[in-house]
Motif scaffolding. Structure first.
Motif, PDB file in Angstrom:
ATOM      1  N   ILE A 122       0.768  -1.166   0.018  1.00 19.11           N
ATOM      2  CA  ILE A 122      -0.004  -0.021  -0.161  1.00 19.11           C
ATOM      3  C   ILE A 122       0.934   1.411  -0.023  1.00 19.11           C
ATOM      4  N   PRO A 123       1.835   1.428   0.718  1.00 18.25           N
ATOM      5  CA  PRO A 123       2.685   2.611   0.797  1.00 18.25           C
ATOM      6  C   PRO A 123       3.286   2.660  -0.447  1.00 18.25           C
ATOM      7  N   LEU A 124       3.947   1.453  -0.970  1.00 21.13           N
ATOM      8  CA  LEU A 124       4.777   1.629  -2.062  1.00 21.13           C
ATOM      9  C   LEU A 124       3.813   2.066  -3.471  1.00 21.13           C
ATOM     10  N   LEU A 125       2.723   1.612  -3.421  1.00 22.10           N
ATOM     11  CA  LEU A 125       1.610   2.180  -4.489  1.00 22.10           C
ATOM     12  C   LEU A 125       1.366   3.810  -4.522  1.00 22.10           C
ATOM     13  N   PHE A 126       1.279   3.892  -3.175  1.00 15.58           N
ATOM     14  CA  PHE A 126       1.169   5.479  -2.917  1.00 15.58           C
ATOM     15  C   PHE A 126       2.202   6.119  -3.256  1.00 15.58           C
ATOM     16  N   VAL A 127       3.439   5.861  -3.091  1.00 16.92           N
ATOM     17  CA  VAL A 127       4.458   6.722  -3.611  1.00 16.92           C
ATOM     18  C   VAL A 127       4.737   6.550  -5.277  1.00 16.92           C
ATOM     19  N   ILE A 128       4.395   5.271  -5.848  1.00 21.06           N
ATOM     20  CA  ILE A 128       4.482   5.320  -7.124  1.00 21.06           C
ATOM     21  C   ILE A 128       3.257   6.222  -7.793  1.00 21.06           C
ATOM     22  N   LEU A 129       2.118   6.242  -7.391  1.00 22.53           N
ATOM     23  CA  LEU A 129       1.160   6.977  -7.822  1.00 22.53           C
ATOM     24  C   LEU A 129       1.642   8.775  -7.672  1.00 22.53           C
ATOM     25  N   LEU A 130       2.239   9.004  -6.431  1.00 20.80           N
ATOM     26  CA  LEU A 130       2.494  10.331  -6.291  1.00 20.80           C
ATOM     27  C   LEU A 130       3.782  10.465  -7.202  1.00 20.80           C
ATOM     28  N   PHE A 131       4.475   9.743  -7.365  1.00 20.32           N
ATOM     29  CA  PHE A 131       5.666  10.051  -8.290  1.00 20.32           C
ATOM     30  C   PHE A 131       5.064  10.168  -9.890  1.00 20.32           C
ATOM     31  N   SER A 132       4.071   9.460 -10.125  1.00 23.06           N
ATOM     32  CA  SER A 132       3.620   9.480 -11.488  1.00 23.06           C
ATOM     33  C   SER A 132       2.957  11.041 -11.577  1.00 23.06           C
ATOM     34  N   TYR A 133       2.283  11.491 -10.581  1.00 20.86           N
ATOM     35  CA  TYR A 133       1.665  12.761 -10.641  1.00 20.86           C
ATOM     36  C   TYR A 133       2.413  13.899 -10.900  1.00 20.86           C
ATOM     37  N   VAL A 134       3.618  13.783 -10.274  1.00 24.13           N
ATOM     38  CA  VAL A 134       4.366  15.049 -10.583  1.00 24.13           C
ATOM     39  C   VAL A 134       5.478  14.803 -11.491  1.00 24.13           C
ATOM     40  N   GLN A 135       5.647  13.574 -12.369  1.00 24.32           N
ATOM     41  CA  GLN A 135       6.463  13.142 -12.984  1.00 24.32           C
ATOM     42  C   GLN A 135       6.888  14.152 -14.399  1.00 24.32           C
ATOM     43  N   PRO A 136       5.364  14.643 -14.901  1.00 22.00           N
ATOM     44  CA  PRO A 136       5.471  15.479 -16.095  1.00 22.00           C
ATOM     45  C   PRO A 136       6.366  16.889 -15.688  1.00 22.00           C
ATOM     46  N   LEU A 137       6.261  17.417 -14.292  1.00 20.90           N
ATOM     47  CA  LEU A 137       7.087  18.445 -14.164  1.00 20.90           C
ATOM     48  C   LEU A 137       8.542  18.194 -13.984  1.00 20.90           C
ATOM     49  N   VAL A 138       8.693  16.869 -13.643  1.00 22.60           N
ATOM     50  CA  VAL A 138      10.129  16.745 -13.707  1.00 22.60           C
ATOM     51  C   VAL A 138      10.672  16.330 -15.172  1.00 22.60           C
ATOM     52  N   GLN A 139       9.798  15.974 -16.073  1.00 20.02           N
ATOM     53  CA  GLN A 139      10.213  15.651 -17.266  1.00 20.02           C
ATOM     54  C   GLN A 139      10.255  17.054 -18.032  1.00 20.02           C
ATOM     55  N   ALA A 140       9.707  18.036 -17.593  1.00 13.97           N
ATOM     56  CA  ALA A 140       9.724  19.292 -18.220  1.00 13.97           C
ATOM     57  C   ALA A 140      11.138  19.815 -17.742  1.00 13.97           C
ATOM     58  N   ASN A 141      11.446  19.985 -16.661  1.00 15.16           N
ATOM     59  CA  ASN A 141      12.815  20.195 -16.141  1.00 15.16           C
ATOM     60  C   ASN A 141      14.008  19.680 -16.855  1.00 15.16           C
ATOM     61  N   ILE A 142      13.948  18.279 -17.099  1.00 17.71           N
ATOM     62  CA  ILE A 142      14.941  17.526 -18.136  1.00 17.71           C
ATOM     63  C   ILE A 142      14.977  18.024 -19.683  1.00 17.71           C
ATOM     64  N   VAL A 143      13.514  18.472 -19.978  1.00 17.97           N
ATOM     65  CA  VAL A 143      13.403  18.991 -21.486  1.00 17.97           C
ATOM     66  C   VAL A 143      14.134  20.184 -21.617  1.00 17.97           C
ATOM     67  N   MET A 144      14.196  21.175 -20.608  1.00 15.76           N
ATOM     68  CA  MET A 144      14.785  22.439 -20.621  1.00 15.76           C
ATOM     69  C   MET A 144      16.428  22.566 -20.253  1.00 15.76           C
ATOM     70  N   ALA A 145      16.815  21.247 -19.981  1.00 15.79           N
ATOM     71  CA  ALA A 145      18.161  20.820 -19.539  1.00 15.79           C
ATOM     72  C   ALA A 145      19.103  21.104 -20.854  1.00 15.79           C
ATOM     73  N   ASN A 146      20.313  21.870 -20.534  1.00 19.01           N
ATOM     74  CA  ASN A 146      21.195  22.197 -21.898  1.00 19.01           C
ATOM     75  C   ASN A 146      22.515  21.182 -21.905  1.00 19.01           C
ATOM     76  N   ASP A 147      22.685  20.406 -20.878  1.00 16.77           N
ATOM     77  CA  ASP A 147      23.897  19.856 -20.735  1.00 16.77           C
ATOM     78  C   ASP A 147      23.852  18.649 -19.865  1.00 16.77           C
ATOM     79  N   PHE A 148      24.736  17.904 -20.036  1.00 13.16           N
ATOM     80  CA  PHE A 148      24.940  16.531 -19.038  1.00 13.16           C
ATOM     81  C   PHE A 148      24.332  16.927 -17.535  1.00 13.16           C
ATOM     82  N   LYS A 149      25.195  17.865 -16.999  1.00 12.75           N
ATOM     83  CA  LYS A 149      25.005  18.077 -15.606  1.00 12.75           C
ATOM     84  C   LYS A 149      23.540  18.398 -15.441  1.00 12.75           C
ATOM     85  N   GLU A 150      22.924  19.389 -16.142  1.00 11.13           N
ATOM     86  CA  GLU A 150      21.508  19.787 -15.846  1.00 11.13           C
ATOM     87  C   GLU A 150      20.588  18.813 -16.217  1.00 11.13           C
TER      88      GLU A 150
END
Length: 265
Positions: free
Chosen positions: A154-182
């Motif tokens: 149950i806690p694991l499923l909850f964590v996965i759902l939370l991560f899935s919910y915010v993942q698009p915003l994290v992905q957007a930060n990746i999209v805006m990265a300019n180099d390896f470090k970013e």
């Protein structure tokens, strides 16, 4: 759209954001068929090469980073393009070599970040299960076993759902990265207050909820198609790669749409 100096992404958001996410994603896939087929064939070859003993891992890393590089290219294209005409022109001029030269470094950084994140998650789950396993070495009945397992599931499923919910915003930060470090650092913005604060906005919740349901239904449909061709492994693999590519494009589009939605509030 043009009258108020709105970019293409602003028009897409103002007029049915979810619908336009899939519409613009499909336009990228369909308007440059040469690019799409080249990418699919390259990914198919890399997946096959990934089965080679000892060196296969290298091809697997390259294929994953290549998909991330395409997501970065597609996401930035939508986020930065001024109008639909420029968007279409850029699609027609899309070239795999340019994608690799410009976006492969941040993609590789993001890939490394995700691998470290996955290892940390797996390690944490293993420790949790190991600790619980010690306490349930001899469960007295099925009810006790199920109760103990639920304390992990149950806690694991909850964590996965939370991560899935915010993942698009994290992905957007990746999209805006300019180099390896970013690219690498962008993965770990999942732990920042800014990402979670933006994810609490009502407009973001509405967009991601509707988008997520559609993606879930599409995935169920794909799973059915995949099962139909299960007797032909090589065809199944090709179908899987096509689905993954299409899903990756939609994820890139949705990530920057989500980013722009929370920027507007």
């Amino acid at each position: 759209m043009q009258e108020n100096n709105m970019r293409l992404i602003d028009e897409a958001i103002s007029d049915s954001a979810v619908k336009n996410t899939f519409r613009l994603g499909w336009e990228f896939i369909s308007l440059n068929k040469k690019f799409t087929m080249t990418v699919i064939v390259v990914l198919f070859a890399l997946v096959l090469l990934g089965f080679i003993p000892k060196v296969g891992f290298i091809f697997s890393v390259f294929s994953s980073a290549f998909v991330l590089a395409i997501q970065i290219y597609v996401g930035r294209l939508l986020y930065e393009t001024e109008n639909i005409e420029s968007f279409v022109d850029e699609i027609h001029n899309a070239d795999g070599q340019n994608v690799i030269e410009r976006d492969f470094a941040p993609a590789l950084g993001a890939y490394l970040g995700w691998m470290i994140m996955a290892l940390l998650l797996i390690g944490g789950i293993s420790l949790l299960i190991g600790g619980i396993g010690t306490g349930m070495a001899s469960p007295t009945n099925n009810a006790e076993l199920l109760s103990t397992l639920s304390t992990v599931a149950i806690p694991l499923l909850f964590v996965i759902l939370l991560f899935s919910y915010v993942q698009p915003l994290v992905q957007a930060n990746i999209v805006m990265a300019n180099d390896f470090k970013e690219g690498f650092v962008a993965v770990f913005t999942v732990f920042t207050a800014d990402v979670w604060r933006r994810a609490m906005q009502g407009s973001y919740f509405k967009y991601i909820s509707v988008y997520g349901v559609i993606v879930l239904l599409a995935t169920v449909l794909f799973a059915f198609i995949f099962s139909v061709f299960a007797v032909i492994p090589i065809l199944n693999m090709f179908i899987l790669i096509v689905f993954v590519y299409m899903l990756s494009i939609m994820m890139a589009m949705s990530s920057v749409m989500a980013k722009r939605i929370v920027e507007e509030e």
